[in-house]
Design a protein around this motif. Structure first.
Motif, mmCIF file in Angstrom:
data_model
loop_
_atom_site.group_PDB
_atom_site.id
_atom_site.type_symbol
_atom_site.label_atom_id
_atom_site.label_comp_id
_atom_site.label_asym_id
_atom_site.label_seq_id
_atom_site.Cartn_x
_atom_site.Cartn_y
_atom_site.Cartn_z
ATOM 1 N N ALA A 1 0.828 -1.202 0.000
ATOM 2 C CA ALA A 1 0.000 0.000 0.000
ATOM 3 C C ALA A 1 0.866 1.257 0.000
ATOM 4 C CB ALA A 1 -0.930 -0.010 1.211
ATOM 5 N N LEU A 2 1.971 1.238 0.725
ATOM 6 C CA LEU A 2 2.867 2.394 0.752
ATOM 7 C C LEU A 2 3.555 2.592 -0.591
ATOM 8 C CD1 LEU A 2 4.367 1.888 4.310
ATOM 9 C CD2 LEU A 2 2.919 3.799 3.564
ATOM 10 N N ARG A 3 3.974 1.518 -1.230
ATOM 11 C CA ARG A 3 4.594 1.642 -2.553
ATOM 12 C C ARG A 3 3.602 2.228 -3.560
ATOM 13 N NH1 ARG A 3 6.763 -3.565 -1.059
ATOM 14 N NH2 ARG A 3 9.028 -3.446 -0.844
ATOM 15 N N VAL A 4 2.380 1.698 -3.566
ATOM 16 C CA VAL A 4 1.357 2.190 -4.493
ATOM 17 C C VAL A 4 1.058 3.657 -4.205
ATOM 18 C CG1 VAL A 4 -1.080 1.975 -5.150
ATOM 19 C CG2 VAL A 4 0.361 -0.065 -4.966
ATOM 20 N N HIS A 5 0.955 4.021 -2.946
ATOM 21 C CA HIS A 5 0.684 5.416 -2.581
ATOM 22 C C HIS A 5 1.795 6.325 -3.106
ATOM 23 C CE1 HIS A 5 -1.152 8.610 -0.251
ATOM 24 N NE2 HIS A 5 0.059 8.940 0.165
ATOM 25 N N ALA A 6 3.042 5.930 -2.916
ATOM 26 C CA ALA A 6 4.169 6.735 -3.396
ATOM 27 C C ALA A 6 4.115 6.890 -4.909
ATOM 28 C CB ALA A 6 5.489 6.103 -2.969
ATOM 29 N N LEU A 7 3.811 5.813 -5.615
ATOM 30 C CA LEU A 7 3.735 5.884 -7.080
ATOM 31 C C LEU A 7 2.588 6.786 -7.530
ATOM 32 C CD1 LEU A 7 4.365 2.148 -8.030
ATOM 33 C CD2 LEU A 7 5.903 4.089 -8.389
ATOM 34 N N ARG A 8 1.436 6.648 -6.915
ATOM 35 C CA ARG A 8 0.287 7.491 -7.298
ATOM 36 C C ARG A 8 0.565 8.952 -7.029
ATOM 37 N NH1 ARG A 8 -4.529 3.593 -5.177
ATOM 38 N NH2 ARG A 8 -4.593 2.276 -7.028
ATOM 39 N N GLU A 9 1.176 9.253 -5.907
ATOM 40 C CA GLU A 9 1.490 10.650 -5.581
ATOM 41 C C GLU A 9 2.528 11.230 -6.530
ATOM 42 O OE1 GLU A 9 0.018 12.769 -3.390
ATOM 43 O OE2 GLU A 9 -1.450 11.175 -3.090
#
Length: 73
Positions: free
Chosen positions: A60-68
């Motif tokens: 979830a943290l990796r996906v959040h970083a990529l989306r941001e």
């Protein structure tokens, strides 16, 4: 190859550790700073917003970083 770096947090009253690549930690720290949050507060927000609690927090943290960053995640 970069090794994973582990950090510990207290989320929802429980202690947990998350292992991510240093580049992801750097991206999340920069994102937290831009939002005037501590890294722990940002991690807690991502944790609370997970639509599927079975999704690993690290993912979830990796996906959040990529989306941001404006990348598909």
């Amino acid at each position: 190859m970069k090794h994973l770096r582990k950090r510990s947090f207290r989320l929802a009253g429980h202690r947990t550790s998350v292992a991510l690549e240093p580049d992801f930690w750097a991206a999340l720290e920069a994102l937290a700073a831009r939002q005037a949050l501590s890294l722990a507060a940002l991690v807690a927000r991502v944790d609370a917003a997970r639509p599927d609690p079975d999704l690993p927090l690290a993912s979830a943290l990796r996906v959040h970083a990529l989306r941001e960053a404006g990348l598909p995640g």
